[in-house]
Every structure is written in structure tokens, then in C-alpha cells.
Design a protein around this motif. Sequence first.
Motif, PDB file in Angstrom:
ATOM      1  N   THR A 254       0.835  -1.200   0.000  1.00  0.00           N
ATOM      2  CA  THR A 254       0.000   0.000   0.000  1.00  0.00           C
ATOM      3  C   THR A 254       0.868   1.248   0.000  1.00  0.00           C
ATOM      4  O   THR A 254       1.860   1.316   0.751  1.00  0.00           O
ATOM      5  N   ARG A 256       0.196   3.939   1.311  1.00  0.00           N
ATOM      6  CA  ARG A 256       0.040   4.627   2.590  1.00  0.00           C
ATOM      7  C   ARG A 256       1.136   4.261   3.592  1.00  0.00           C
ATOM      8  O   ARG A 256       1.237   4.872   4.648  1.00  0.00           O
ATOM      9  N   LEU A 259       3.380   6.854   5.146  1.00  0.00           N
ATOM     10  CA  LEU A 259       2.933   7.678   6.262  1.00  0.00           C
ATOM     11  C   LEU A 259       3.379   7.136   7.616  1.00  0.00           C
ATOM     12  O   LEU A 259       3.136   7.770   8.640  1.00  0.00           O
ATOM     13  N   SER A 260       4.015   5.984   7.622  1.00  0.00           N
ATOM     14  CA  SER A 260       4.500   5.423   8.888  1.00  0.00           C
ATOM     15  C   SER A 260       5.669   6.243   9.419  1.00  0.00           C
ATOM     16  O   SER A 260       6.605   6.567   8.678  1.00  0.00           O
TER      17      SER A 260
END
Length: 310
Positions: A254, A256, A259-260
Amino acid sequence: MSTGNIKAICMSEKKGTIKRPVAEALFITEHGIKGDAHAGSWHRQVSFLALEEIEDFRRRGGEVEFGDFGENIVAEGIAFDQLPVGTRLKAGDVFFEITQIGKKCHSHCEIFKRVGDCIMPRKGVFARVLHGGKLKAGDTLAITEEKLPLEAAVITASDKGSKGEREDKSGDKAEAMLKEAGYTKVHRIILPDEQEELAAQLREYADMGIGLILTTGGTGFSPRDVTPEATLEVCERLAPGIPEAMRALSLKITPRAMLSRAAAGIHKRSLIVNLPGSPKAVEECLGFILPSLAHGIEILRGETGECARK
């Protein structure tokens, strides 16, 4: 394996004062005895003296008690001054590594002023604490070639979880994977998303000498997500390659994953790694990094050397 018996554990709260026996003492990894004035981040965290040396001193007319020479541990059956630097000793859960034999006295101590001699410069041995725990008089002390125990801890950062409002499936998954990988003991705790509490728990686990400390949760963009901040507050050295590897893996699944904010680093003899908060992401990320972490922990503990690919 050579063994002995601890006859006394001594400490003093102020430098320049004689140490006195205590019923029990807490040994902190890379520090020494909790509350002892000579503990700290240096190579002479704990001092040892053989009972036989003290008894010989007494036979020569010296009236001394345990602790008078500034020793932390008096033990019978081990000739400490004959052991080479690097020798490991074990008592209960506590591991020591000898760092120095004897010492130079730049100013005469209280016992020298009282009786005209001190055996600590000749017969005393100094060590650092590799793995913490509690000890008392009567415990067995042994020369050992054992590796430090491969323990882990899992801290779940969750406001709802800490209130019992959410099942800790991510922590359960991490614990199961650690046990399957051979970690002999896994400590668990759920804490709210509070930086001070998280940082304090990270330090407590590191003081115990736990090799791998994992966190799960609190690595996102929410104002309450402060796990990376707690980790960075505690770590003395960073290990950026670990979270970079996890993000690279997750980006294949992913976008996304970018964003970690997960971080990783070292405090004392412990490796701290932030994991994501979902069970699926924990399984993916921990499964990817876990095979390499044990080697890193061995290097951190001085149990193996750096190795390069041939």
C-alpha cells in the motif's frame, strides 16, 4: 564452570563513604547497583572481592567488615584477581563482564587511613552489568560462557487498549511470532498513548537487559501517536535501516506505508523497534525483519562480531 557463593552485597549512597551490606540489591544493565554511588555509565559499575582475601587480611590483624574496602560483592570460592578481563560471571538473572583487575589509588581510602593497607588495588576486580536483576547474599555466582538470555518485550500503545476497551490482537501476534522464533520469555504491557509513560517503560525494560523491545501502535499522524517520539527520547543510537526496510516492504502492499513514522534504535544493551498497530501489518513487518534482529542483538551484546557478505 567454576562456582562460588555470594557472602555479602554492599553499597553506599554517597562517594567517599564506606559501603555496607544490604539484604537485597537491584542490578541495572549498564549501570550497576541501583542507589550505589559508584554505579554509572562507565566500565567500573560493580566491584568484586574474594572472601578469602578479606579473611587473610583479618588474619594479619586487620579489623574489617564487609564493604570496608569499597567492594560491592564479596564471594567465596572464586579467585577474582586470577580471571582475565572479558570473563563473564552469572548469578541468578544477572550477568557481569570483568573489565579491570585492580586499580590505582590516587588518594588513600578510609580503610588505608585506618589500618595502613588496602587490598582492593591488588585483589579487587571491576565489572559492568550485562543483564540486570535482583541478587542477595547466599546466591550462587559462577564463571560462565553462556550467552545472555534471548528475551523480548512487547509494548502496545493504545488509549482504548489500556482501558480494556480494545483487544490487543497486535500484541498477541507479536508475542506468538517471538516465541516461535525462539525468544525464551516475552514481557507484555499495554499503555496509553502518553510519551512519558512509554519512554519510562522502554527504559525499565532496557534496565532489565531485555534484548529486543517491540512497540506496536502509535506510529501514525494522529496527535495522540507519540510512540516514535518516546523511542527517540530513549535511544542513544538509531538503527534507521530497520524501519526503512519495513516501509519498503509495506510500500509494495500500500502506498500509505509512506505515512509510517516508525523508528528504531539502541538503548544500553537493548534494541527497540516500532511496529505498526494492526495485526496484519505486525505479521508482515515483524516476519520480514525478525530473522536479522537476533544477529544484531548478538553484535550489540558482544557475543559475535560484525560480518560482511563474501
